[in-house]
Design a protein around this motif. Structure first.
Motif, short mmCIF file in Angstrom:
data_model
loop_
_atom_site.label_atom_id
_atom_site.label_comp_id
_atom_site.label_asym_id
_atom_site.label_seq_id
_atom_site.Cartn_x
_atom_site.Cartn_y
_atom_site.Cartn_z
N GLN A 1 37.05 36.73 29.50
CA GLN A 1 38.13 37.41 30.22
C GLN A 1 39.06 37.94 29.14
O GLN A 1 39.72 37.17 28.44
CB GLN A 1 38.86 36.45 31.16
CG GLN A 1 40.04 37.09 31.85
CD GLN A 1 39.67 38.34 32.65
OE1 GLN A 1 38.89 38.27 33.58
NE2 GLN A 1 40.20 39.50 32.27
N THR B 1 31.95 41.68 36.01
CA THR B 1 33.12 41.31 36.82
C THR B 1 33.94 42.55 37.15
O THR B 1 33.74 43.62 36.56
CB THR B 1 34.04 40.32 36.07
OG1 THR B 1 34.59 41.00 34.94
CG2 THR B 1 33.29 39.08 35.64
N GLU C 1 29.19 30.39 33.39
CA GLU C 1 29.39 29.08 33.99
C GLU C 1 28.28 28.72 34.97
O GLU C 1 28.28 27.61 35.52
CB GLU C 1 30.74 29.04 34.75
CG GLU C 1 31.95 29.45 33.98
CD GLU C 1 32.25 30.96 34.13
OE1 GLU C 1 31.41 31.77 33.69
OE2 GLU C 1 33.30 31.31 34.68
N ASP C 2 27.34 29.63 35.21
CA ASP C 2 26.25 29.37 36.17
C ASP C 2 25.00 28.93 35.40
O ASP C 2 24.35 29.74 34.73
CB ASP C 2 25.98 30.67 36.95
CG ASP C 2 24.76 30.56 37.85
OD1 ASP C 2 24.17 29.46 37.93
OD2 ASP C 2 24.40 31.58 38.46
N ALA D 1 36.34 31.68 32.28
CA ALA D 1 35.44 32.45 31.40
C ALA D 1 35.53 31.97 29.95
O ALA D 1 34.50 31.75 29.29
CB ALA D 1 35.76 33.93 31.48
N GLY E 1 33.24 28.82 30.21
CA GLY E 1 32.12 29.69 29.84
C GLY E 1 31.69 29.47 28.40
O GLY E 1 30.49 29.40 28.09
N ALA F 1 28.19 39.24 33.79
CA ALA F 1 28.52 39.03 35.20
C ALA F 1 29.02 40.30 35.86
O ALA F 1 29.21 40.33 37.08
CB ALA F 1 29.58 37.93 35.32
N SER G 1 41.24 32.88 35.52
CA SER G 1 40.00 33.52 35.05
C SER G 1 39.83 33.33 33.54
O SER G 1 38.70 33.36 33.04
CB SER G 1 39.97 34.99 35.44
OG SER G 1 40.96 35.69 34.75
N ARG H 1 27.07 34.68 35.58
CA ARG H 1 28.22 34.14 34.85
C ARG H 1 27.76 33.10 33.84
O ARG H 1 26.77 32.40 34.06
CB ARG H 1 29.20 33.47 35.82
CG ARG H 1 29.69 34.37 36.94
CD ARG H 1 30.84 33.72 37.66
NE ARG H 1 32.03 33.81 36.83
CZ ARG H 1 32.90 34.82 36.86
NH1 ARG H 1 32.73 35.81 37.70
NH2 ARG H 1 33.95 34.83 36.07
#
Ligand SMILES: O=C(O)[C@H]1O[C@H](OP(=O)(O)OP(=O)(O)OC[C@H]2O[C@@H](n3ccc(=O)[nH]c3=O)[C@H](O)[C@@H]2O)[C@H](O)[C@@H](O)[C@H]1O
Length: 338
Positions: free
Chosen positions: A88, A36, A65-66, A104, A108, A34, A100, A63
């Protein structure tokens, strides 16, 4: 045999080194990251620029999570070994931005587990941390020791990730290795970690912050040694009920193809000795801001590397001096190129 690897967090410090090594060994690497802004994304982009030169490398920006990013990374690629490094990271930052870590490291990681459930990789490898040993008094830290007392949210989410992966390994027969890293350092390292911060400040003639009044120690692990451990462990696919070595040594689950392994040498260095090595290599004496221990920090880490040795026959052994020198040389080049 050339394999197809999936590496999450491929623009990160460890993901980058692992991908370089796998590509050099002739494997295919598909990445997800990602990029970040936890630390300067320019460093991540610089790592990606190196990887992008390789014809066997491709990656997706997104990400964990996407679901769309995950599908784009995985669909149609039939990837053999998955190494889940995206996270993270950072112990002390978990007090500042707890959310976060939840998104993550928990959401995630669960997304990776669902993806593995749907696609059945040969081996799922998941990064964990020495921080899970938390307040344990017994050293060295063995994989079979209870790790019930995390002292940071970072550690709590990483320990939870191990537990989540065990349930998936059990329920869906996903061969899984969780590896615990111990303060990894080296070229292309993370700017929030001690070595990068120390060298950056020493080079600018600024004082360094020394936490815990310098009375802490870490089982510092050079990044190439860590990568060697991951590569070797990739072919040690856990099988239910097949422990290695003497009874009680292996952390292999009794009910799932799942184990946890420390990757470290078992030789801790005191923080002041670490700083002295940095001073010797840079040729400068640091001005030191002695500060109390930071919330979430652990006083010491020390791995028991017996299981790693049993599994792959070797453990990290690069000397601190050599590792710090490699970092300082890289840092000088990197700064010049900016
Ligand atoms: O293996 C882990 O479980 C973790 O390793 C790493 O955490 P740490 O061991 O805290 O590494 P690192 O920052 O290099 O600090 C090293 C020492 O320097 C001290 N430290 C640090 C910074 C500073 O400015 N001053 C200082 O004294 C500091 O107090 C400490 O005593 C990873 O960040 C983490 O993601 C996780 O994987």
């Amino acid at each position: 045999m050339a394999l197809k690897y999936f590496v999450t967090g491929v623009a990160g410090f460890i993901g980058f080194h692992l991908a370089c090594r796998l590509l050099a060994d002739g494997h295919v690497v598909r990445g997800l990251d990602a990029v970040t802004e936890y630390y300067d994304p320019a460093l991540k982009e610089a790592r990606l620029a190196v990887l992008d030169q390789h014809p066997n490398f491709s990656w997706v920006r997104g990400r964990l999570e996407d679901p769309a990013a995950m599908a784009e990374a995985l669909d149609g690629h039939d990837l053999d070994v998955w190494v889940h490094l995206a996270a993270q990271a950072g112990v002390r930052y978990s007090l500042e931005n707890p959310e976060s870590y939840i998104s993550a490291n928990l959401v995630g990681t669960q997304a990776i587990l669902e993806a593995a459930r749907a696609r059945s990789p040969r081996h799922l490898m998941i990064a964990s941390t020495s921080s899970v040993y938390g307040g344990n008094q017994k050293v060295p830290f063995s994989e079979t020791d209870p790790a019930h007392f995390p002292v940071s949210l970072y550690a709590a989410t990483k320990k939870s990730g191990e537990a989540l992966s065990h349930s998936y390994a059990h329920l869906f027969d996903i061969p899984t290795t969780c590896f615990r890293f111990f303060t990894v350092y080296g070229p292309w390292g993370r700017p929030d970690m001690a070595l990068f911060k120390f060298v950056e400040r020493i080079e600018r003639d600024e004082p360094i912050d020394v936490y815990g009044e310098g009375r802490m120690s870490r089982d510092f692990t050079y990044v190439d040694d860590l990568v060697e451990g991951i590569v070797d462990l990739a072919s040690c696919v856990p099988e239910s009920g097949k422990p290695v070595g003497p009874e009680g040594l292996d952390s292999l689950s009794p009910v799932a193809p799942w184990r946890v392994v420390n990757i470290a040498g078992g030789s801790p260095t005191g923080l002041m000795a670490f700083i002295e090595a940095v001073e010797r290599v840079t040729g400068k004496v640091a001005r030191k801001n002695m500060l109390p221990m930071q919330p979430g920090d652990v006083a010491m880490t020390m791995a028991d590397p017996t299981l790693l040795r049993e599994l792959v026959g070797a453990v990290p052994e690069t000397s601190l001096e050599d590792g710090v020198r490699a970092f300082v040389e890289w840092y000088a080049d990197y700064r010049r190129s900016r």
